[in-house]
Design an enzyme around this catalytic site. Structure first.
Site, short mmCIF file in Angstrom:
data_model
loop_
_atom_site.label_atom_id
_atom_site.label_comp_id
_atom_site.label_asym_id
_atom_site.label_seq_id
_atom_site.Cartn_x
_atom_site.Cartn_y
_atom_site.Cartn_z
N SER A 29 0.91 -1.25 0.04
CA SER A 29 -0.12 -0.05 0.05
C SER A 29 0.95 1.07 0.07
O SER A 29 1.76 1.34 0.96
CB SER A 29 -0.91 -0.01 1.31
N HIS A 60 -3.49 0.25 -4.71
CA HIS A 60 -2.89 -0.63 -5.18
C HIS A 60 -3.25 -0.60 -6.75
O HIS A 60 -4.46 -0.55 -7.22
CB HIS A 60 -3.42 -2.07 -4.92
N HIS A 82 -4.99 -9.73 -1.43
CA HIS A 82 -5.16 -9.88 0.05
C HIS A 82 -6.22 -11.08 0.08
O HIS A 82 -7.32 -10.94 -0.69
CB HIS A 82 -5.66 -8.55 0.51
N TYR A 84 -8.09 -10.77 2.64
CA TYR A 84 -9.68 -10.11 2.92
C TYR A 84 -10.25 -9.72 1.62
O TYR A 84 -11.57 -9.52 2.03
CB TYR A 84 -9.09 -8.83 3.96
N GLU A 85 -9.70 -9.65 0.41
CA GLU A 85 -10.50 -9.17 -0.81
C GLU A 85 -11.31 -10.61 -0.90
O GLU A 85 -12.31 -10.25 -1.91
CB GLU A 85 -9.54 -9.03 -1.68
N ALA A 112 2.69 -1.99 4.32
CA ALA A 112 2.28 -1.02 5.40
C ALA A 112 1.97 -1.77 6.61
O ALA A 112 1.06 -2.62 6.44
CB ALA A 112 1.31 0.17 4.77
N MET A 210 -1.94 -6.84 7.11
CA MET A 210 -2.94 -8.00 6.50
C MET A 210 -2.42 -8.56 5.25
O MET A 210 -3.24 -8.99 4.25
CB MET A 210 -4.12 -7.04 5.96
N SER A 211 -1.24 -8.90 5.10
CA SER A 211 -0.75 -9.53 3.93
C SER A 211 0.76 -10.10 4.43
O SER A 211 0.94 -10.49 5.35
CB SER A 211 -0.29 -8.05 3.09
N ASN A 234 1.39 3.71 10.73
CA ASN A 234 0.52 4.10 11.94
C ASN A 234 0.91 3.31 13.32
O ASN A 234 1.46 2.07 13.03
CB ASN A 234 -1.03 3.87 11.87
N HIS A 246 -7.46 4.20 6.56
CA HIS A 246 -6.62 3.85 5.45
C HIS A 246 -6.21 5.06 4.93
O HIS A 246 -4.77 5.05 4.20
CB HIS A 246 -7.38 3.16 4.51
N1 HPA Z 1 -3.40 -2.87 11.47
C1 HPA Z 1 -3.38 -3.80 10.14
N2 HPA Z 1 -2.90 -3.72 9.02
C2 HPA Z 1 -2.38 -2.36 9.02
C3 HPA Z 1 -2.05 -1.51 9.88
C4 HPA Z 1 -2.71 -1.70 11.20
O1 HPA Z 1 -2.65 -0.78 11.94
N3 HPA Z 1 -1.48 -0.40 9.31
C5 HPA Z 1 -1.56 -0.69 7.95
N4 HPA Z 1 -1.89 -1.85 7.70
#
Ligand code: HPA
Length: 272
Positions: A29, A60, A82, A84-85, A112, A210-211, A234, A246
């Protein structure tokens, strides 16, 4: 995993290439800009490649960029698939099988991630030393194809130690500081709750995303050497008293773009 599907896809890609790529890059990302630095690029949209799924998340792009970066033949994924998709683990990791079939020996996987380790700050880059698969699934479940890899692959060195050392040396040489830590792979798409983040800290996580975990498992199964880099976009939920978006994730990755580009290019230029 269907060998015919893999060779259909790699055959289609090969037709468009003059050279064999040696290094794979998965750009997470907000990190896809690295693909724009590739010289004489051959750009192949995922939608054109047989059996490739389609990427659905904003930030993406959904294409392969193949060419020369820092004098090395690379193949970059601008955008990944992903779990989750709604893709199966097999679909998520299909591009790894295809890149292996094309000839890559090493892969640099980027993402990320939310910082769990409180000594981290948004904007930090973290070398992944190990991961925790918290996805409740594994891309290797099912009949094993012994041609592709071992039934029970070793994960004791999922992230290549020589590569981590190399990346640390590169960071020193260009004067940036990098963190090191354990990446927890969650399914998403909801961000974690503060209670979950406290749990992930207790079980040994430094960052959460998440990847990456499925792709790294399949890379190791295939004998590809892995370097993983997280951009801490973050602090994970509950560490600071503020909601996660996001938008924040993309904004931070854009801020560290220059350092990220410099760092990965330096790594590639001298990757063992
Ligand atoms: N959690 C999960 N996935 C993420 C995060 C997060 O805080 N930041 C970027 N991808």
């Amino acid at each position: 995993m269907n060998q015919k599907k893999i060779s259909d896809a790699s055959g289609y890609i090969k037709e468009q290439l003059k050279e064999t790529p040696l290094i794979g890059l998965i750009l997470g990302s907000g990190l896809g800009v690295l693909g724009e630095e590739i010289e004489n690029p051959v750009i192949i949209p995922y939608t054109d490649i047989p059996h490739f799924p389609e990427s659905t998340v904003s930030g993406h792009k959904g294409q392969l960029v193949v060419g020369i970066l820092e004098g090395k033949q690379v193949i970059a994924m601008q955008g990944r698939f992903h779990y989750y998709e709604g893709y199966s683990m097999e679909q998520v990791t299909f591009p790894i099988r295809v890149m292996k079939d094309l000839g890559i020996k090493s892969i640099i996987v980027t993402n990320a991630a939310g910082g769990i380790n409180e000594s981290f700050q948004p904007g930090d880059l973290m070398l992944i030393t190990d991961h925790i698969n918290n996805m409740g699934n594994n891309p290797l479940i099912g009949k094993n194809d012994d041609e592709l890899g071992a039934r029970f692959p070793d994960m004791s060195q999922g992230y290549d130690r020589e590569y981590i050392k190399h990346a640390e040396t590169c960071a020193n040489e260009i004067g940036i500081s990098v963190q090191k830590g354990v990446y927890v792979g969650n399914t998403g798409p909801a961000y974690e709750t503060p209670a979950e983040v406290r749990m992930l800290k207790i079980i040994g996580g430094d960052a959460v995303g998440m990847s990456t975990v499925p792709e790294v498992i399949v890379s190791r199964h295939a004998g590809i050497r892995v370097l993983g880099i997280s951009c801490i976009s973050n602090m994970a939920a509950g560490i600071l008293d503020q909601p996660l978006t996001h938008h924040e994730v993309i904004e931070t990755t854009e801020k560290v773009r220059e350092n990220f580009l410099k760092f990965v290019k330096k790594i590639i230029s001298t990757l063992p």
